[in-house]
Write a protein that holds these residues in place. Structure first.
Motif, short mmCIF file in Angstrom:
data_model
loop_
_atom_site.label_atom_id
_atom_site.label_comp_id
_atom_site.label_asym_id
_atom_site.label_seq_id
_atom_site.Cartn_x
_atom_site.Cartn_y
_atom_site.Cartn_z
N ASP A 160 -57.69 -92.58 0.88
CA ASP A 160 -59.08 -92.57 0.42
C ASP A 160 -59.58 -91.14 0.30
OD1 ASP A 160 -61.49 -93.45 -0.51
OD2 ASP A 160 -62.11 -94.43 1.35
N ARG A 161 -59.83 -90.73 -0.95
CA ARG A 161 -60.21 -89.35 -1.24
C ARG A 161 -59.17 -88.38 -0.70
NH1 ARG A 161 -65.93 -88.62 0.93
NH2 ARG A 161 -65.45 -86.47 0.39
N ALA A 162 -57.90 -88.73 -0.94
CA ALA A 162 -56.78 -87.95 -0.41
C ALA A 162 -56.55 -86.68 -1.22
CB ALA A 162 -55.52 -88.82 -0.43
N GLU A 163 -56.27 -85.60 -0.50
CA GLU A 163 -55.95 -84.31 -1.13
C GLU A 163 -54.85 -83.64 -0.33
OE1 GLU A 163 -59.21 -81.59 -1.92
OE2 GLU A 163 -60.62 -83.27 -1.72
N LEU A 164 -53.96 -82.96 -1.04
CA LEU A 164 -52.90 -82.18 -0.42
C LEU A 164 -52.83 -80.87 -1.19
CD1 LEU A 164 -50.63 -82.32 1.72
CD2 LEU A 164 -49.17 -83.29 -0.07
N HIS A 165 -52.94 -79.72 -0.47
CA HIS A 165 -52.98 -78.40 -1.10
C HIS A 165 -52.01 -77.45 -0.41
CE1 HIS A 165 -57.29 -78.75 -2.83
NE2 HIS A 165 -56.94 -79.93 -2.38
N GLN A 166 -51.33 -76.62 -1.23
CA GLN A 166 -50.61 -75.46 -0.71
C GLN A 166 -50.64 -74.40 -1.80
OE1 GLN A 166 -46.39 -75.61 0.30
NE2 GLN A 166 -46.72 -74.01 1.80
N GLY A 167 -51.26 -73.28 -1.49
CA GLY A 167 -51.45 -72.26 -2.51
C GLY A 167 -52.24 -72.87 -3.66
N GLY A 168 -51.75 -72.73 -4.88
CA GLY A 168 -52.42 -73.28 -6.05
C GLY A 168 -51.99 -74.69 -6.39
N VAL A 178 -50.84 -74.95 4.37
CA VAL A 178 -50.76 -76.32 3.83
C VAL A 178 -51.96 -77.06 4.40
CG1 VAL A 178 -49.47 -78.48 3.82
CG2 VAL A 178 -48.25 -76.30 3.70
N ARG A 179 -52.72 -77.74 3.51
CA ARG A 179 -53.93 -78.45 3.94
C ARG A 179 -53.93 -79.86 3.37
NH1 ARG A 179 -55.82 -73.03 3.14
NH2 ARG A 179 -56.87 -72.30 5.01
N GLY A 180 -54.35 -80.84 4.18
CA GLY A 180 -54.45 -82.22 3.72
C GLY A 180 -55.73 -82.86 4.22
N TRP A 181 -56.36 -83.70 3.36
CA TRP A 181 -57.59 -84.40 3.70
C TRP A 181 -57.49 -85.86 3.29
CZ3 TRP A 181 -57.44 -79.72 1.25
CH2 TRP A 181 -58.14 -78.65 1.80
N GLY A 182 -58.27 -86.67 3.92
CA GLY A 182 -58.43 -88.07 3.54
C GLY A 182 -59.41 -88.70 4.52
N ARG A 183 -59.89 -89.87 4.19
CA ARG A 183 -60.73 -90.57 5.16
C ARG A 183 -59.86 -91.09 6.30
NH1 ARG A 183 -65.03 -93.27 1.03
NH2 ARG A 183 -66.41 -91.47 1.04
N THR A 184 -58.56 -91.27 6.01
CA THR A 184 -57.59 -91.63 7.04
C THR A 184 -56.33 -90.79 6.83
OG1 THR A 184 -58.41 -93.91 7.10
CG2 THR A 184 -56.23 -93.51 8.05
N VAL A 185 -55.81 -90.23 7.92
CA VAL A 185 -54.55 -89.50 7.92
C VAL A 185 -53.66 -90.18 8.97
CG1 VAL A 185 -53.41 -87.30 8.39
CG2 VAL A 185 -55.66 -87.33 7.28
N ILE A 186 -52.48 -90.66 8.55
CA ILE A 186 -51.57 -91.35 9.48
C ILE A 186 -50.21 -90.66 9.45
CG2 ILE A 186 -50.45 -93.53 10.11
CD1 ILE A 186 -52.59 -94.96 8.40
N TYR A 187 -49.70 -90.33 10.64
CA TYR A 187 -48.36 -89.77 10.76
C TYR A 187 -47.47 -90.79 11.46
CZ TYR A 187 -44.46 -86.85 12.19
OH TYR A 187 -43.20 -86.35 12.40
N GLY A 201 -62.23 -90.41 9.58
CA GLY A 201 -63.53 -89.79 9.46
C GLY A 201 -63.87 -89.61 8.00
N GLU A 202 -65.05 -89.09 7.74
CA GLU A 202 -65.44 -88.85 6.36
C GLU A 202 -64.42 -87.94 5.67
OE1 GLU A 202 -67.37 -89.16 2.82
OE2 GLU A 202 -67.65 -90.39 4.60
N ARG A 203 -63.92 -86.92 6.39
CA ARG A 203 -62.89 -86.02 5.87
C ARG A 203 -61.96 -85.64 7.01
NH1 ARG A 203 -61.45 -86.44 1.31
NH2 ARG A 203 -61.06 -84.31 0.73
N ALA A 204 -61.06 -86.55 7.41
CA ALA A 204 -60.03 -86.19 8.39
C ALA A 204 -59.18 -85.08 7.75
CB ALA A 204 -59.19 -87.40 8.74
N TYR A 205 -58.65 -84.19 8.57
CA TYR A 205 -58.04 -82.97 8.04
C TYR A 205 -56.83 -82.56 8.86
CZ TYR A 205 -57.87 -77.92 6.99
OH TYR A 205 -57.49 -76.65 6.64
N ILE A 206 -55.80 -82.05 8.16
CA ILE A 206 -54.66 -81.44 8.83
C ILE A 206 -54.34 -80.13 8.12
CG2 ILE A 206 -53.66 -83.58 9.71
CD1 ILE A 206 -51.72 -83.56 7.39
N GLU A 207 -53.84 -79.15 8.87
CA GLU A 207 -53.39 -77.90 8.28
C GLU A 207 -52.29 -77.29 9.11
OE1 GLU A 207 -56.71 -75.13 8.16
OE2 GLU A 207 -56.08 -74.22 10.04
#
Length: 176
Positions: free
Chosen positions: A124-132, A104-113, A88-94
């Motif tokens: 694609d436009r991948a982000e991974l966040h936890q706290g700061g 813990v949060r992760g985004w991307g146009r595609t998320v594959i496990y 999706g435009e912003r697939a998301y996991i938390e």
């Protein structure tokens, strides 16, 4: 390519528990919580071992969530989960790894496990966040057991390079 070891991100096992992987670690109640799925459509093919949810897909179990415009779940010949792909435009996991740790949060146009490899790809436009602590790039790959993040500025099939960026919060000293 940047390679960084991160102990706090070892809890990014959202999809593993979400889809029934007994080996994953997370909040104690997450694995036994009911799985709730909302989507506009489901196409299930038992023979092929696939389930495709489309249209504002939202899958939740306990503190965990997976969302996307489309989520495809694949099973192997033995009927075990082999791969889950959210797009999706912003697939998301938390996931909330523990009551006293940040989400813990992760985004991307595609998320594959990839279940057998215990590996998560954010593409694609991948982000991974936890706290700061944050990681951004065209492609992020997280190895659950090794607690390793690999980041690249580009990914296969992605038109523009997306430079790798990382921000780590300093460790707090005792009593501060």
């Amino acid at each position: 390519m940047t390679r960084t070891s991160l102990a706090p991100l070892s809890t990014l096992v959202v999809i593993g528990l979400l889809l029934g992987s007994a080996q994953a670690l997370a909040l104690e109640g997450d694995a036994s919580a009911p799985i709730e799925v909302e989507a506009n459509q489901l196409d299930l093919d038992d023979r092929e071992g696939t389930a495709v949810y489309t249209g504002n897909v939202d899958i939740r179990q306990g503190s965990m969530q997976l969302t996307g415009d489309r989520v495809e779940i694949r099973r192997n010949d033995q009927g075990q989960l082999s791969q889950a792909t959210a797009t999706g435009e912003r697939a998301y996991i938390e996931q909330l790894p523990a009551p006293d740790e940040p989400m813990v949060r992760g985004w991307g146009r595609t998320v594959i496990y990839h279940v057998a490899e215990r590996r998560i790809e954010l593409i694609d436009r991948a982000e991974l966040h936890q706290g700061g602590d944050t990681f951004d790039g065209g492609y992020l790959e997280y190895f659950l057991d090794r607690r390793v993040v690999q980041a690249r500025s580009d990914a296969e099939g992605v038109q523009e390079r997306q430079r790798v960026r990382m921000t780590l919060e300093p460790a707090k000293q005792g009593g501060q």
